[in-house]
Design a protein around this motif. Structure first.
Motif, PDB file in Angstrom:
ATOM      1  N   UNK A  22      40.730  53.683  35.051  1.00 36.38           N
ATOM      2  CA  UNK A  22      40.272  52.333  35.380  1.00 36.38           C
ATOM      3  C   UNK A  22      40.633  52.074  36.830  1.00 36.38           C
ATOM      4  N   UNK A  23      39.677  51.540  37.601  1.00 34.40           N
ATOM      5  CA  UNK A  23      39.886  51.416  39.045  1.00 34.40           C
ATOM      6  C   UNK A  23      39.051  50.261  39.575  1.00 34.40           C
ATOM      7  N   UNK A  24      39.524  49.627  40.642  1.00 31.23           N
ATOM      8  CA  UNK A  24      38.673  48.632  41.290  1.00 31.23           C
ATOM      9  C   UNK A  24      37.439  49.341  41.845  1.00 31.23           C
ATOM     10  N   UNK A  25      36.333  48.603  41.881  1.00 26.76           N
ATOM     11  CA  UNK A  25      35.076  49.218  42.296  1.00 26.76           C
ATOM     12  C   UNK A  25      35.104  49.686  43.747  1.00 26.76           C
ATOM     13  N   UNK A  26      35.748  48.928  44.630  1.00 23.66           N
ATOM     14  CA  UNK A  26      35.762  49.216  46.069  1.00 23.66           C
ATOM     15  C   UNK A  26      34.368  49.103  46.678  1.00 23.66           C
ATOM     16  N   UNK A  27      33.535  48.319  46.065  1.00 27.77           N
ATOM     17  CA  UNK A  27      32.180  48.083  46.542  1.00 27.77           C
ATOM     18  C   UNK A  27      31.682  46.741  46.027  1.00 27.77           C
ATOM     19  N   UNK A  28      30.483  46.317  46.441  1.00 23.28           N
ATOM     20  CA  UNK A  28      30.020  44.953  46.170  1.00 23.28           C
ATOM     21  C   UNK A  28      29.139  44.771  44.948  1.00 23.28           C
ATOM     22  N   UNK A  29      28.801  45.833  44.224  1.00 24.99           N
ATOM     23  CA  UNK A  29      27.771  45.730  43.189  1.00 24.99           C
ATOM     24  C   UNK A  29      28.156  44.769  42.070  1.00 24.99           C
ATOM     25  N   UNK A  30      29.337  44.945  41.488  1.00 23.16           N
ATOM     26  CA  UNK A  30      29.722  44.114  40.345  1.00 23.16           C
ATOM     27  C   UNK A  30      29.795  42.639  40.724  1.00 23.16           C
ATOM     28  N   UNK A  31      30.284  42.344  41.909  1.00 21.45           N
ATOM     29  CA  UNK A  31      30.348  40.945  42.327  1.00 21.45           C
ATOM     30  C   UNK A  31      28.946  40.373  42.488  1.00 21.45           C
ATOM     31  N   UNK A  32      28.034  41.153  43.030  1.00 21.50           N
ATOM     32  CA  UNK A  32      26.682  40.673  43.241  1.00 21.50           C
ATOM     33  C   UNK A  32      25.953  40.401  41.934  1.00 21.50           C
ATOM     34  N   UNK A  33      26.153  41.244  40.935  1.00 18.21           N
ATOM     35  CA  UNK A  33      25.455  41.018  39.665  1.00 18.21           C
ATOM     36  C   UNK A  33      26.247  40.122  38.724  1.00 18.21           C
TER      37      UNK A  33
END
Length: 490
Positions: free
Chosen positions: A245-256
């Motif tokens: 389990x890890x933080x995404x380190x990118x914007x996809x999950x926040x955007x959706x």
């Protein structure tokens, strides 16, 4: 209860993770699905909050993340590297938390910290859950640590419910000693040792102070030789799988607007060191037409790299050697970075004699990655020849892309869906599936067993920065998802 639905659009990012692709995808999603209208938690009733173990999975987990984030080798920012004093102190804390959750603990000869519970059948294949306890320089508090803390918290919930002994297989949490590779410029020291893919020569790699990996372990009372390194490898027959389990380190999950996402695969990556040598001279007396300036050559090479990675079709399509799949994959996933550059003698009034810079190149498709590297190398030598300077390209690190196990990914998807349903009520949309552009310990562990990964939303997609942030409730959702996964092994 009121929830906001994203849309009926299936959130599957299968082979794409680039921001440009994300923007085009978002144009197909209704305005009601903007980030500000993401799923809202509705666990405001005290009874439901207790039933969802918020005290352990959210409150205590967040407190522990903050506590661990203060364990640093630097004043004023977070830095914790392989076998540093702060790394050792962090291990002591994590070991206490593992034992608090009912786990048997030990430290192996590569400094990895293990916590294990045997379950009903201690000889059955074990499920390994892990992440790394080291950090980059000036780091955030969630990268690596979230995966360790969430796993410990989920097991602590089972212990508090008296169900820890009902697990049908052993569960082992591993806090890997090094993933980032900051100190020794060699990633995955911890997980590669467990997976059996760390070469014995790694023990002789030295840091900037001349201290070797072996010396740093010995300085912490861990004696390791070639034979004991080889013995670290787990028997593949004893392992059921590995989950991270890890933080995404990118914007996809926040955007959706989703707190959790399942990882389908991890991009392959190559790290290189490029050395350009020219003719050192006086900044005021050497005519421009007679200079062999490695700085100007390096600048042109760096712009070449940027152009190649922004527009790979312009560089590769003429050859006709690559499939449309490879070309499309490169167009949507290829990323390149020059993160370090140094000159000698580095004086304002001296034409440099040597310039060195690093290249980090990543892509989902390994064939495409090699194609980009081949094209980059050829054009680099052409530029250097034209400028009458010498170029040396050294490949320092290579890791092939990893595709996560479909069965394990399906279980993680179900676990994430279960966690979100418990927190928010019935949800209609699918848990997103996406690729990872960042490297993870799962890459090394894939050489040992099947792997699966779960991403957690982080604000702005920011990582490797003190601005890195995960909502408290998203920490809670992550812990609930791991708990749901563990419950399928009871």
């Amino acid at each position: 209860m009121t929830t906001t639905r994203i849309s009926h659009f299936s959130l599957s990012f299968d082979l794409f993770f680039s921001f440009s692709f994300l923007l085009s995808l978002l144009s197909t999603i209704s305005l009601a699905s903007s980030p500000s209208s993401s799923y809202l938690y509705s666990a405001d009733k005290e009874g439901k909050t207790r039933a969802l173990h918020s005290e352990i999975l959210r409150n205590e987990a967040v407190a522990r993340l903050n506590e661990l984030g203060k364990v640093s080798d630097a004043d004023g920012y977070l830095e914790r590297t392989f076998m540093s004093p702060a790394s050792v102190r962090a291990g002591i804390l994590i070991r206490e938390w593992m034992e608090d959750a009912g786990l048997r603990t030990w430290v192996d000869s590569m400094g990895n910290l293990h916590g294990r519970v045997g379950g009903i059948n201690s000889s059955a294949q074990a499920l390994l859950i892990g992440s790394h306890l080291d950090t980059v320089v000036d780091a955030g508090i969630f990268d690596g640590s979230l995966g360790i803390i969430s796993a410990i918290s989920a097991l602590k919930v089972l212990k508090s419910n008296g169900k820890l002994g009902e697990l049908k297989r052993p569960i082992e949490v591993i806090a890997f000693s090094d993933e980032e590779g900051v100190r020794f410029q060699s990633t995955f020291l911890g997980s590669a040792a467990v997976a059996g893919v760390l070469p014995v020569t790694a023990l002789k790699i030295s840091d900037k102070s001349g201290v070797t990996v072996q010396d740093s372990l010995k300085g912490n009372s861990i004696d390791i030789a070639e034979e004991s390194l080889l013995q670290l490898k787990y028997d593949p027959a004893s392992v059921w799988g590995y989950v991270e389990l890890h933080i995404e380190q990118g914007p996809v999950l926040e955007w959706v607007g989703f707190p959790l996402g399942v990882v389908k695969g991890i991009a392959g990556q190559t790290r290189m060191k490029v050395t350009v040598r020219g003719s050192q001279g006086h900044a005021g007396t050497v005519p421009m037409s007679m200079r062999r300036d490695p700085m100007a050559a390096a600048a042109e090479l760096i712009v070449l790299l940027e152009s190649l990675c922004k527009h790979p079709r312009d560089f590769l399509s003429d050859s006709g050697s690559y499939s449309e799949f490879t070309m499309e994959s490169l167009s949507t996933s290829l990323v390149c970075t020059v993160g370090e550059i140094s000159t000698w003698p580095s004086a304002s009034n001296v034409i440099p004699g040597q310039v060195t810079f690093t290249v980090d190149l990543r892509a989902i498709d390994d064939v495409g990655r090699e194609a980009a590297l081949y094209e980059l190398s050829n054009r680099t030598y052409q530029i250097c020849d034209r400028r009458s300077v010498s170029c040396i390209i050294e490949r320092k690190h290579d890791a092939n892309a990893v595709i996560c196990d479909p069965e394990l990914s399906s279980q993680l998807k179900s676990a994430a869906y279960s966690a979100l349903n418990r927190m928010m009520g019935e949800i209609q949309d699918e848990v997103p599936v996406l690729m990872s552009g960042a490297g993870h310990d799962a890459m090394a562990m894939s050489h040992l067993t099947k792997v699966g990964m779960l991403f957690v939303r982080c604000r702005g997609g920011i990582s490797h920065s003190p601005e890195e942030h995960v909502l408290d409730d998203d920490v809670w959702a992550a812990g609930l998802a791991l708990l749901a996964l563990l419950e399928t092994h009871m």
